[in-house]
Motif scaffolding. Structure first.
Motif, short mmCIF file in Angstrom:
data_model
loop_
_atom_site.label_atom_id
_atom_site.label_comp_id
_atom_site.label_asym_id
_atom_site.label_seq_id
_atom_site.Cartn_x
_atom_site.Cartn_y
_atom_site.Cartn_z
N ALA A 146 37.37 62.75 1.12
CA ALA A 146 38.25 63.09 0.24
C ALA A 146 37.70 63.52 -0.89
O ALA A 146 38.65 62.98 -1.78
N ASN A 147 36.93 64.07 -0.88
CA ASN A 147 36.23 64.71 -2.00
C ASN A 147 37.18 66.10 -2.36
O ASN A 147 37.38 66.13 -1.03
N VAL A 148 37.32 66.08 -4.05
CA VAL A 148 38.08 67.34 -4.01
C VAL A 148 36.82 68.19 -4.07
O VAL A 148 36.38 68.45 -5.35
N THR A 149 37.00 69.73 -3.92
CA THR A 149 35.63 70.60 -4.61
C THR A 149 36.35 71.78 -4.79
O THR A 149 37.07 72.79 -4.36
N ILE A 150 35.98 72.57 -5.67
CA ILE A 150 36.31 73.37 -6.36
C ILE A 150 35.07 74.57 -7.12
O ILE A 150 34.46 74.42 -7.35
N VAL B 139 35.79 78.04 -12.42
CA VAL B 139 35.89 76.53 -12.69
C VAL B 139 34.46 75.71 -11.32
O VAL B 139 35.00 76.52 -10.18
N ASN B 140 33.90 74.91 -11.57
CA ASN B 140 33.31 74.43 -10.01
C ASN B 140 33.48 73.13 -10.43
O ASN B 140 32.52 72.68 -11.44
N LEU B 141 33.59 72.51 -9.79
CA LEU B 141 33.75 70.83 -9.63
C LEU B 141 33.72 70.01 -8.82
O LEU B 141 34.64 70.39 -7.63
N GLU B 142 33.01 68.70 -8.89
CA GLU B 142 33.09 68.37 -7.65
C GLU B 142 33.62 66.87 -7.81
O GLU B 142 32.66 65.87 -8.17
N VAL B 143 35.07 66.72 -7.67
CA VAL B 143 35.54 65.70 -7.52
C VAL B 143 35.31 64.35 -5.84
O VAL B 143 35.61 65.01 -5.43
N ARG B 144 34.27 63.63 -6.91
CA ARG B 144 34.42 62.22 -5.73
C ARG B 144 35.39 61.49 -4.91
O ARG B 144 36.34 61.40 -5.68
N ASP B 145 34.73 61.49 -3.39
CA ASP B 145 35.75 60.18 -2.87
C ASP B 145 36.14 59.31 -3.69
O ASP B 145 35.07 58.44 -4.37
N LYS B 146 37.44 59.07 -3.75
CA LYS B 146 37.82 57.31 -4.51
C LYS B 146 37.33 57.65 -5.90
O LYS B 146 37.83 57.10 -7.43
N GLU B 147 37.17 58.66 -6.87
CA GLU B 147 36.63 58.52 -8.41
C GLU B 147 37.56 59.56 -8.58
O GLU B 147 39.16 60.08 -8.34
#
Ligand code: ATP
Length: 364
Positions: free
Chosen positions: A2-6, A23-31
């Motif tokens: 469940a990583n979220v990529t923007i 906006v560019n962002l990579e929210v990692r899995d479990k982060e």
């Protein structure tokens, strides 16, 4: 996963206001990712676009490998906790927590199991039959979190969930949320304007201003290596001291000069600062990088001034004074004997000096 990529996310409101800019962002899995910034910086708008509550003007949002731009909020497998809790006043705690699952037609025994489990995690088991008005602010907050937990979502979204609580409860809930995240191991995006909350909760923190991302990093990275003057001033309390100085070269040694102030540019910074010779730049010094001269300090890293106001906080004393035409504060040991209006010499730790471009604010 469940990583979220923007990707290149933009929001222009009707009327043309550009609230979120590329906006560019990579929210990692479990982060646990925190978006922080002053009021109006676009953090809530960004979160609401991830939630599906706000239309995206351009760009893409993915959970895992799936683009969710067009998915209705209900189908995004996310759960959101709001600032105002948004509990149903006429439903009990149990009914409030169960409602989302009932709407999604979960079997009754599964709902029961999940509500009991969430109530146990949050310590609200004895409150399940109460109505929201019979709860304290902190208990309501727990119910709002419980309602999100029972969904077992891929991603939690938090919109300033602690801002309605008093200061002491906020500190307590902050720790609880951190513990909860460790236990649930679910990806989370959390919006706050409070930099202390951001630093304590975030695995990484995104600092935003005027719709732009300023820097993304781990808390101590943002604190120690801010990429620009805005981040340097926003993260940390009391804020970093800034003074505008002119860089001069004297026989190969660089100096930073301001009114009544002359400090040597530390050798490890000289390579980068040299290109700014003859120009004005901003010198940044955190309050704890300053102390009162104790004899062993090198004179080229110290200056004379007088105490303006003292703030004796118990664990430390904040000494306010002026230098180089700017107000400054030093954080000193509570054992230091110093009085208001006393003449002092202040020394700077040369390892902890920052320089910023005067115009762009970028770290040098
Ligand atoms: P806060 O902490 O005050 O909520 P924020 O960083 O979360 O601030 P947003 O709520 O994302 O900020 O708003 C970003 C900008 O967009 C603000 O300048 C706000 O006035 C503007 N804005 C928000 N909603 C709308 C709207 N519906 N129409 C026009 N402009 C809006």
């Amino acid at each position: 996963m469940a990583n979220v990529t923007i990707r290149n996310l933009n929001k222009k409101y009707d009327g043309g206001f550009h609230a979120v800019k590329d906006v560019n962002l990579e929210v990692r899995d479990k982060e646990f990712m925190v978006l922080v910034g002053p009021s109006g910086c676009g953090k809530t708008t960004t979160l609401r676009m991830v939630a599906g509550l706000e239309e995206i003007t351009s760009g893409e949002i993915l959970i895992g490998t799936r683009v969710i731009n067009e998915l209705p909020p209900m189908d995004r497998d996310i759960a959101m906790v709001f600032q105002n809790y948004a509990l149903y006043p006429h439903k009990s705690v149990h009914q409030n927590m169960a409602f989302g699952l009932q709407m999604r037609k979960y079997p009754k025994d599964e709902i029961e199991k999940r509500v009991r489990e969430a109530a146990e995690i949050l310590g609200i088991g004895p409150l399940l039959e109460r109505k929201p008005r019979q709860l304290s602010g902190g208990q309501r907050q727990r119910v709002a979190v419980g309602r999100a937990i029972v969904r077992h979502p891929q991603v939690f979204l938090f919109d300033e969930p602690l801002s309605n609580l008093d200061a002491m409860l906020r500190v307590q809930m902050r720790v609880e949320l951190k513990r909860l995240h460790e236990r649930l191991e679910t990806t989370a995006i959390y919006v706050t304007h409070d930099q202390v909350e951001a630093m304590t909760l975030g695995d990484r923190v995104v600092v935003m201003k005027d719709g732009w991302v300023q820097q993304v990093g781990e808390p101590l990275e943002l604190y120690g290596k801010p990429s620009n003057k805005f981040v340097a001033g926003f993260i940390g309390s009391p804020a970093m001291n800034f003074v505008d100085v002119t860089i001069s070269d004297s026989g190969g040694v660089l100096w930073a000069d301001a009114e009544g102030l002359r400090l040597k540019v530390p050798p490890q910074m000289a390579g980068r600062v040299r290109a700014h010779g003859g120009k004005r730049v901003t010198l940044g010094m955190r309050p704890e990088a300053l102390h009162l001269v104790d004899g062993s300090d090198q004179p080229e890293y110290s200056f004379a001034t007088a105490v303006d106001v003292l703030e004796p906080l118990g664990n430390e004393i904040l000494v306010n004074f002026r230098a180089g035409g700017a107000p400054m504060v030093a954080r000193v040991d509570p054992g230091v004997r110093v009085k208001a209006h006393q003449s002092i010499r202040v020394a700077l730790d040369p390892e902890r000096v920052h320089f910023f471009d005067e115009k762009s604010g970028a770290a040098i």
